[in-house]
Design a protein around this motif. Structure first.
Motif, mmCIF file in Angstrom:
data_model
loop_
_atom_site.group_PDB
_atom_site.id
_atom_site.type_symbol
_atom_site.label_atom_id
_atom_site.label_comp_id
_atom_site.label_asym_id
_atom_site.label_seq_id
_atom_site.Cartn_x
_atom_site.Cartn_y
_atom_site.Cartn_z
ATOM 1 N N ARG A 63 51.059 4.628 33.049
ATOM 2 C CA ARG A 63 52.040 4.984 34.077
ATOM 3 C C ARG A 63 51.478 4.563 35.422
ATOM 4 N N GLU A 239 63.755 11.071 17.457
ATOM 5 C CA GLU A 239 64.297 12.049 18.402
ATOM 6 C C GLU A 239 64.987 13.223 17.718
ATOM 7 N N TYR A 258 60.192 11.790 20.862
ATOM 8 C CA TYR A 258 60.491 12.955 21.692
ATOM 9 C C TYR A 258 60.685 14.213 20.853
HETATM 10 P P1 C2E Z 1 55.533 0.603 22.943
HETATM 11 O O1 C2E Z 1 54.090 0.327 22.751
HETATM 12 O O2 C2E Z 1 56.445 0.216 21.828
HETATM 13 O O3 C2E Z 1 55.630 2.150 23.260
HETATM 14 C C1 C2E Z 1 56.663 2.980 22.838
HETATM 15 C C2 C2E Z 1 57.608 3.312 23.972
HETATM 16 O O4 C2E Z 1 58.643 4.169 23.463
HETATM 17 C C3 C2E Z 1 56.969 4.080 25.119
HETATM 18 O O5 C2E Z 1 57.625 3.679 26.326
HETATM 19 C C4 C2E Z 1 57.342 5.528 24.799
HETATM 20 O O6 C2E Z 1 57.320 6.380 25.928
HETATM 21 C C5 C2E Z 1 58.724 5.345 24.251
HETATM 22 N N1 C2E Z 1 59.138 6.428 23.367
HETATM 23 C C6 C2E Z 1 58.379 7.169 22.538
HETATM 24 N N2 C2E Z 1 59.120 8.068 21.852
HETATM 25 C C7 C2E Z 1 60.399 7.901 22.265
HETATM 26 C C8 C2E Z 1 61.635 8.546 21.927
HETATM 27 O O7 C2E Z 1 61.711 9.460 21.089
HETATM 28 N N3 C2E Z 1 62.739 8.096 22.568
HETATM 29 C C9 C2E Z 1 62.707 7.104 23.487
HETATM 30 N N4 C2E Z 1 63.856 6.742 24.079
HETATM 31 N N5 C2E Z 1 61.548 6.468 23.836
HETATM 32 C C10 C2E Z 1 60.425 6.864 23.227
HETATM 33 P P2 C2E Z 1 56.798 3.383 27.652
HETATM 34 O O8 C2E Z 1 55.676 4.360 27.789
HETATM 35 O O9 C2E Z 1 57.779 3.248 28.766
HETATM 36 O O10 C2E Z 1 56.158 1.968 27.350
HETATM 37 C C11 C2E Z 1 56.959 0.825 27.172
HETATM 38 C C12 C2E Z 1 56.159 -0.348 26.692
HETATM 39 O O11 C2E Z 1 55.222 -0.754 27.701
HETATM 40 C C13 C2E Z 1 55.304 -0.047 25.462
HETATM 41 O O12 C2E Z 1 56.078 -0.130 24.291
HETATM 42 C C14 C2E Z 1 54.261 -1.132 25.555
HETATM 43 O O13 C2E Z 1 54.763 -2.348 25.061
HETATM 44 C C15 C2E Z 1 54.085 -1.265 27.065
HETATM 45 N N6 C2E Z 1 52.874 -0.516 27.469
HETATM 46 C C16 C2E Z 1 52.729 0.792 27.758
HETATM 47 N N7 C2E Z 1 51.457 1.088 28.077
HETATM 48 C C17 C2E Z 1 50.761 -0.063 27.975
HETATM 49 C C18 C2E Z 1 49.382 -0.439 28.178
HETATM 50 O O14 C2E Z 1 48.511 0.389 28.470
HETATM 51 N N8 C2E Z 1 49.057 -1.762 27.989
HETATM 52 C C19 C2E Z 1 50.001 -2.706 27.621
HETATM 53 N N9 C2E Z 1 49.590 -3.978 27.467
HETATM 54 N N10 C2E Z 1 51.278 -2.387 27.419
HETATM 55 C C20 C2E Z 1 51.669 -1.091 27.591
#
Ligand code: C2E
Ligand code: MG
Ligand code: MG
Ligand code: MG
Length: 288
Positions: A63, A239, A258
């Motif tokens: 974040r 969810e 979630y």
């Molecule tokens: P991801 O690795 O596929 O992470 C899963 C995303 O789904 C996360 O969004 C998470 O908050 C969200 N999520 C989890 N459970 C639920 C749910 O029940 N409902 C919904 N609607 N969403 C859910 P987030 O945290 O916004 O991250 C988005 C993407 O950003 C991640 O997809 C990943 O590709 C990237 N990302 C996040 N942190 C890092 C990091 O430290 N390094 C890198 N390279 N990419 C990151």
């Protein structure tokens, strides 16, 4: 007159483009400062064993607390960080911070859980990537069997480059996970030739698993395949109880979403780990 309108439309379009580019530039300047000013923070989302409700691992999710814009989503700034190369610095910070946190929990006496870390393509393609990871493991003294790297299908698109790197990581005792499975240019041959431990089914299939017969069939098939290949299979974005129930019926190993918890700060994870140790709060248990 039509010509005039066309011209106006064109100007309107460029104004929009300028605004977009200006926003991008502000983000880029901000992102450079974010690293120095400690504006980046890791949240953690638990990964739950379907059959027991136990926390098996957490996924580190970055974040950015922007001083003016508030929390900026990684979906917005990770692509920019990739484009500008800032991802190398940010990515290393993520691995280091997550490993230090995992060690901290171990020292505090919590039962060990897996720490899953997202790795971007550009990070993975750095020739120094394996050395960086090794150095962090040595410095933080984290047990590599509890470290898992989440890779996407784009990363592994070049198998000639990827396979030796993945093998080196495996030799270090690290776990490897294929993220967002089913959305990329999936090739089943990946599953055969890559030393993977875990498959993560993309949220897009899970969100409609109870509405779309096709998605239900895809999810079931991925789970069966993962089970046959001896891969741990995790469903993303769960969810509802209905979704969890069908995952349980299909034999899915773990879920995150979630329904159990949003990504939360380290302190909140500790409360969940504590409850889990006292066997108080197991996740929503569904009977089949
Ligand atoms: P991801 O690795 O596929 O992470 C899963 C995303 O789904 C996360 O969004 C998470 O908050 C969200 N999520 C989890 N459970 C639920 C749910 O029940 N409902 C919904 N609607 N969403 C859910 P987030 O945290 O916004 O991250 C988005 C993407 O950003 C991640 O997809 C990943 O590709 C990237 N990302 C996040 N942190 C890092 C990091 O430290 N390094 C890198 N390279 N990419 C990151
Ligand atoms: Mg992920
Ligand atoms: Mg994912
Ligand atoms: Mg996803």
């Amino acid at each position: 007159r039509a010509k005039e309108n066309g011209k106006n439309n064109f100007q309107f379009f460029t104004a929009d483009m300028n605004e977009l580019m200006a926003k991008k530039m502000r983000l880029e300047i901000g992102l450079r400062k974010a690293v120095i000013n400690n504006e980046l923070e890791l949240y953690y989302q638990p990964q739950i064993q379907v059959n027991t409700g136990h926390i098996m691992g957490v996924e580190a999710l970055i974040r950015w607390n922007h001083p003016k814009m508030g929390i900026v989503s990684p979906a917005e700034f990770i692509p920019l960080a990739e484009e500008t190369g800032l991802i190398i610095q940010i990515g290393t910070w993520v691995i280091e911070t997550a490993c230090r946190q995992a060690k901290e929990w171990e020292i505090q006496g919590y039962a060990p859980v897996r720490m899953s870390i997202n790795i971007s393509a550009r990070q993975f393609q750095q020739t120094s990537f394996v050395d960086t990871v090794m150095e962090i493991i040595e410095n933080t003294k984290i047990d590599p069997q509890y470290l898992e790297l989440e890779l996407t299908e784009t990363i592994v698109q070049d198998p000639v480059y990827a396979i030796p790197v993945l093998n080196q990581l495996k030799e270090m005792g690290i776990k490897l996970s294929l993220d967002d499975f089913g959305t990329g240019y999936s090739s089943l041959s990946y599953l055969k030739s890559f030393p993977l431990d875990t498959l993560k089914i993309d949220r897009s299939f899970i969100s409609t698993v109870n509405e779309s017969g096709k998605d239900a069939a895809i999810v079931k098939t991925i789970i069966n395949m993962a089970n046959s290949l001896d891969l741990n299979v995790i469903a993303e974005g769960v969810e509802t109880n209905e979704q969890l129930l069908s995952l349980k019926q299909d034999g899915c190993d773990e879920y995150q979403g979630y329904l159990f918890s949003k990504p939360v700060k380290a302190i909140a994870v500790q409360e969940l780990l504590q409850k889990c140790m006292e066997e108080k709060s197991l996740g929503p248990i569904v009977e089949v």
